[in-house]
Design a protein around this motif. Structure first.
Motif, PDB file in Angstrom:
ATOM      1  N   ARG A 161      -9.642  32.170  49.008  1.00 51.07           N
ATOM      2  CA  ARG A 161     -11.079  32.102  49.257  1.00 51.07           C
ATOM      3  C   ARG A 161     -11.444  33.317  50.104  1.00 51.07           C
ATOM      4  NH1 ARG A 161     -12.402  28.595  52.694  1.00 51.07           N
ATOM      5  NH2 ARG A 161     -10.358  27.765  53.231  1.00 51.07           N
ATOM      6  N   LEU A 162     -12.563  33.916  49.797  1.00 47.28           N
ATOM      7  CA  LEU A 162     -12.960  35.133  50.508  1.00 47.28           C
ATOM      8  C   LEU A 162     -13.848  34.753  51.681  1.00 47.28           C
ATOM      9  CD1 LEU A 162     -13.704  37.351  47.376  1.00 47.28           C
ATOM     10  CD2 LEU A 162     -11.542  37.057  48.613  1.00 47.28           C
ATOM     11  N   THR A 163     -13.211  34.346  52.771  1.00 43.81           N
ATOM     12  CA  THR A 163     -13.917  33.895  53.965  1.00 43.81           C
ATOM     13  C   THR A 163     -13.304  34.529  55.199  1.00 43.81           C
ATOM     14  OG1 THR A 163     -12.486  31.976  54.319  1.00 43.81           O
ATOM     15  CG2 THR A 163     -14.405  31.666  52.873  1.00 43.81           C
ATOM     16  N   GLU A 164     -14.047  34.450  56.296  1.00 40.84           N
ATOM     17  CA  GLU A 164     -13.558  34.989  57.559  1.00 40.84           C
ATOM     18  C   GLU A 164     -12.316  34.249  58.004  1.00 40.84           C
ATOM     19  OE1 GLU A 164     -13.003  35.310  61.831  1.00 40.84           O
ATOM     20  OE2 GLU A 164     -13.617  33.522  60.743  1.00 40.84           O
ATOM     21  N   GLN A 165     -12.279  32.943  57.806  1.00 39.62           N
ATOM     22  CA  GLN A 165     -11.124  32.136  58.224  1.00 39.62           C
ATOM     23  C   GLN A 165      -9.847  32.590  57.524  1.00 39.62           C
ATOM     24  OE1 GLN A 165      -9.978  28.992  56.096  1.00 39.62           O
ATOM     25  NE2 GLN A 165      -8.126  29.149  57.321  1.00 39.62           N
ATOM     26  N   LYS A 166      -9.975  33.090  56.305  1.00 40.97           N
ATOM     27  CA  LYS A 166      -8.810  33.557  55.561  1.00 40.97           C
ATOM     28  C   LYS A 166      -8.415  34.987  55.905  1.00 40.97           C
ATOM     29  CE  LYS A 166      -7.907  29.894  53.087  1.00 40.97           C
ATOM     30  NZ  LYS A 166      -6.608  29.168  53.226  1.00 40.97           N
ATOM     31  N   GLY A 167      -9.130  35.611  56.835  1.00 40.89           N
ATOM     32  CA  GLY A 167      -8.755  36.942  57.294  1.00 40.89           C
ATOM     33  C   GLY A 167      -9.130  38.070  56.352  1.00 40.89           C
ATOM     34  N   ILE A 168     -10.091  37.824  55.459  1.00 40.03           N
ATOM     35  CA  ILE A 168     -10.466  38.866  54.503  1.00 40.03           C
ATOM     36  C   ILE A 168     -11.076  40.070  55.215  1.00 40.03           C
ATOM     37  CG2 ILE A 168     -11.843  39.379  52.457  1.00 40.03           C
ATOM     38  CD1 ILE A 168      -9.474  37.451  52.036  1.00 40.03           C
ATOM     39  N   GLY A 169     -11.792  39.817  56.307  1.00 39.53           N
ATOM     40  CA  GLY A 169     -12.346  40.931  57.066  1.00 39.53           C
ATOM     41  C   GLY A 169     -11.270  41.872  57.592  1.00 39.53           C
ATOM     42  N   LEU A 170     -10.134  41.303  58.016  1.00 39.30           N
ATOM     43  CA  LEU A 170      -9.020  42.141  58.475  1.00 39.30           C
ATOM     44  C   LEU A 170      -8.515  43.026  57.351  1.00 39.30           C
ATOM     45  CD1 LEU A 170      -6.687  39.917  60.720  1.00 39.30           C
ATOM     46  CD2 LEU A 170      -8.659  41.301  61.371  1.00 39.30           C
ATOM     47  N   LEU A 171      -8.354  42.425  56.179  1.00 39.04           N
ATOM     48  CA  LEU A 171      -7.875  43.208  55.042  1.00 39.04           C
ATOM     49  C   LEU A 171      -8.836  44.343  54.714  1.00 39.04           C
ATOM     50  CD1 LEU A 171      -5.881  43.583  52.664  1.00 39.04           C
ATOM     51  CD2 LEU A 171      -7.349  42.049  51.354  1.00 39.04           C
ATOM     52  N   LEU A 172     -10.135  44.040  54.674  1.00 35.26           N
ATOM     53  CA  LEU A 172     -11.119  45.073  54.363  1.00 35.26           C
ATOM     54  C   LEU A 172     -11.087  46.201  55.386  1.00 35.26           C
ATOM     55  CD1 LEU A 172     -14.049  42.749  53.279  1.00 35.26           C
ATOM     56  CD2 LEU A 172     -12.968  44.484  51.828  1.00 35.26           C
ATOM     57  N   SER A 173     -10.821  45.850  56.635  1.00 35.98           N
ATOM     58  CA  SER A 173     -10.838  46.866  57.700  1.00 35.98           C
ATOM     59  C   SER A 173      -9.709  47.879  57.563  1.00 35.98           C
ATOM     60  CB  SER A 173     -10.771  46.194  59.073  1.00 35.98           C
ATOM     61  OG  SER A 173      -9.469  45.684  59.344  1.00 35.98           O
ATOM     62  N   ILE A 174      -8.634  47.524  56.873  1.00 30.85           N
ATOM     63  CA  ILE A 174      -7.499  48.452  56.769  1.00 30.85           C
ATOM     64  C   ILE A 174      -7.326  49.018  55.356  1.00 30.85           C
ATOM     65  CG2 ILE A 174      -6.281  47.262  58.636  1.00 30.85           C
ATOM     66  CD1 ILE A 174      -4.358  46.155  56.470  1.00 30.85           C
ATOM     67  N   LEU A 175      -8.247  48.707  54.435  1.00 33.18           N
ATOM     68  CA  LEU A 175      -8.100  49.213  53.069  1.00 33.18           C
ATOM     69  C   LEU A 175      -7.971  50.735  52.997  1.00 33.18           C
ATOM     70  CD1 LEU A 175     -10.396  46.985  50.820  1.00 33.18           C
ATOM     71  CD2 LEU A 175      -7.902  46.991  50.976  1.00 33.18           C
ATOM     72  N   PRO A 176      -8.781  51.509  53.748  1.00 34.11           N
ATOM     73  CA  PRO A 176      -8.609  52.972  53.668  1.00 34.11           C
ATOM     74  C   PRO A 176      -7.209  53.428  54.060  1.00 34.11           C
ATOM     75  CG  PRO A 176     -10.701  52.407  54.697  1.00 34.11           C
ATOM     76  CD  PRO A 176      -9.939  51.134  54.593  1.00 34.11           C
ATOM     77  N   GLU A 177      -6.631  52.790  55.097  1.00 31.67           N
ATOM     78  CA  GLU A 177      -5.278  53.159  55.510  1.00 31.67           C
ATOM     79  C   GLU A 177      -4.256  52.809  54.434  1.00 31.67           C
ATOM     80  OE1 GLU A 177      -7.457  51.664  57.384  1.00 31.67           O
ATOM     81  OE2 GLU A 177      -7.459  52.505  59.421  1.00 31.67           O
ATOM     82  N   LEU A 178      -4.461  51.671  53.755  1.00 31.76           N
ATOM     83  CA  LEU A 178      -3.527  51.279  52.707  1.00 31.76           C
ATOM     84  C   LEU A 178      -3.587  52.254  51.541  1.00 31.76           C
ATOM     85  CD1 LEU A 178      -3.964  47.381  52.643  1.00 31.76           C
ATOM     86  CD2 LEU A 178      -2.375  48.773  53.976  1.00 31.76           C
ATOM     87  N   VAL A 179      -4.787  52.690  51.193  1.00 31.67           N
ATOM     88  CA  VAL A 179      -4.932  53.667  50.112  1.00 31.67           C
ATOM     89  C   VAL A 179      -4.235  54.968  50.481  1.00 31.67           C
ATOM     90  CG1 VAL A 179      -6.592  55.091  48.857  1.00 31.67           C
ATOM     91  CG2 VAL A 179      -7.050  52.656  49.202  1.00 31.67           C
TER      92      VAL A 179
END
Length: 272
Positions: free
Chosen positions: A93-111
């Motif tokens: 589920r794409l919610t704050e509780q699932k930590g999706i915001g954390l993932l989005l915050s590091i996407l540029p570094e992962l790329v």
């Protein structure tokens, strides 16, 4: 007579207002009869050796099919067909509780680290928009599937190299168990049932079930992802061995059911 919740760690965390949501005083009062029993998993539905959703099945002794699943997943999602690049996945589920915001915050570094990311799920509109935008900005690196699709979910579990689960809280969690069944190394925030089911990997001893991090932050998540990536790139044999080992873990309902029976026996004995 008895109160249960779905993992021992979550039973302890319910004394914390951050997790109890206003019921912490009630939890304090019933603590003497509170216990946590970890959920089980339907191991027949999630079995890579007999999963009809996969282009090729596999098991711990015959892992060739996992590479076939990865190649098919990359093809379907428009990711580069490169088995040498680590493919990390999220089914959530794409919610704050699932930590999706954390993932989005590091996407540029992962790329920048040349890591592929596949995300499947639905949820908060803002997160869906951000994921669509990231897929457009980083074609071949990030793919998002914003719909419920059980068959695709099975392929993601099977084809990914690692599974990211950075939940802020997680009473038990099943996705980390499913990923393990498919030899996909879990990367988790060490809370609730995630703490119970994923011991942090020790590169020196080779022990552990995945990569766990403390502290709910993008920096902590990135650190865990970087450790998984490093093992994948520098010691593929050790990474593969980790995946094979976690496939053998017992996440069935057999042991969980027995622990529930222990609770019920205790209640009956006390009533007598």
């Amino acid at each position: 007579n008895a109160v249960t919740t779905v993992s021992p760690t979550y039973a302890r965390q319910l004394h914390d207002p951050a997790y109890a949501c206003g019921l912490e005083q009630v939890v304090h009062l019933i603590d003497y009869k509170l216990s946590g029993v970890l959920n089980g998993l339907d191991i027949e539905s999630y079995n890579p050796a007999h999963d009809g959703s996969l282009p090729r099945t596999f098991d711990p002794d015959h892992m060739e099919g996992k590479a076939v699943c990865k190649a098919e997943l990359q093809r379907l999602l428009g990711l580069g067909d490169r088995l040498d690049v680590p493919l990390f996945a999220v089914v959530s589920r794409l919610t704050e509780q699932k930590g999706i915001g954390l993932l989005l915050s590091i996407l540029p570094e992962l790329v920048e680290r040349d890591i592929q990311i596949a995300v499947q799920g639905t949820g908060d509109g803002e997160y869906e928009l951000d994921l669509r935008d990231a897929s457009r900005r980083f074609p071949g690196k990030i793919a998002s599937v914003l719909r419920f699709d059980p068959e695709l979910a099975h392929l993601i579990y099977a084809g990914a190299d690692a599974f990211i689960m950075p939940s802020r809280s997680e009473q038990c969690g099943l996705s980390q168990m499913i990923a393990s069944r498919y030899g996909t190394v879990p990367i988790v925030h060490s809370v609730g049932g995630l703490r119970e089911t994923v011991r942090d990997y020790d590169a020196e001893s080779g022990e552990g079930d995945g990569f766990a991090f403390d502290g709910f932050s993008g920096e902590a998540l990135l650190g865990a992802v970087a450790r998984a990536e490093r093992l994948f790139r520098r010691d593929r044999a050790a990474f593969t061995a980790l995946g094979q080992r976690i496939m053998l873990r017992d996440f069935s309902w057999h042991s969980s059911a027995e622990r529930y029976m222990q609770v019920y026996r205790r209640v009956v004995q006390n009533e007598r």
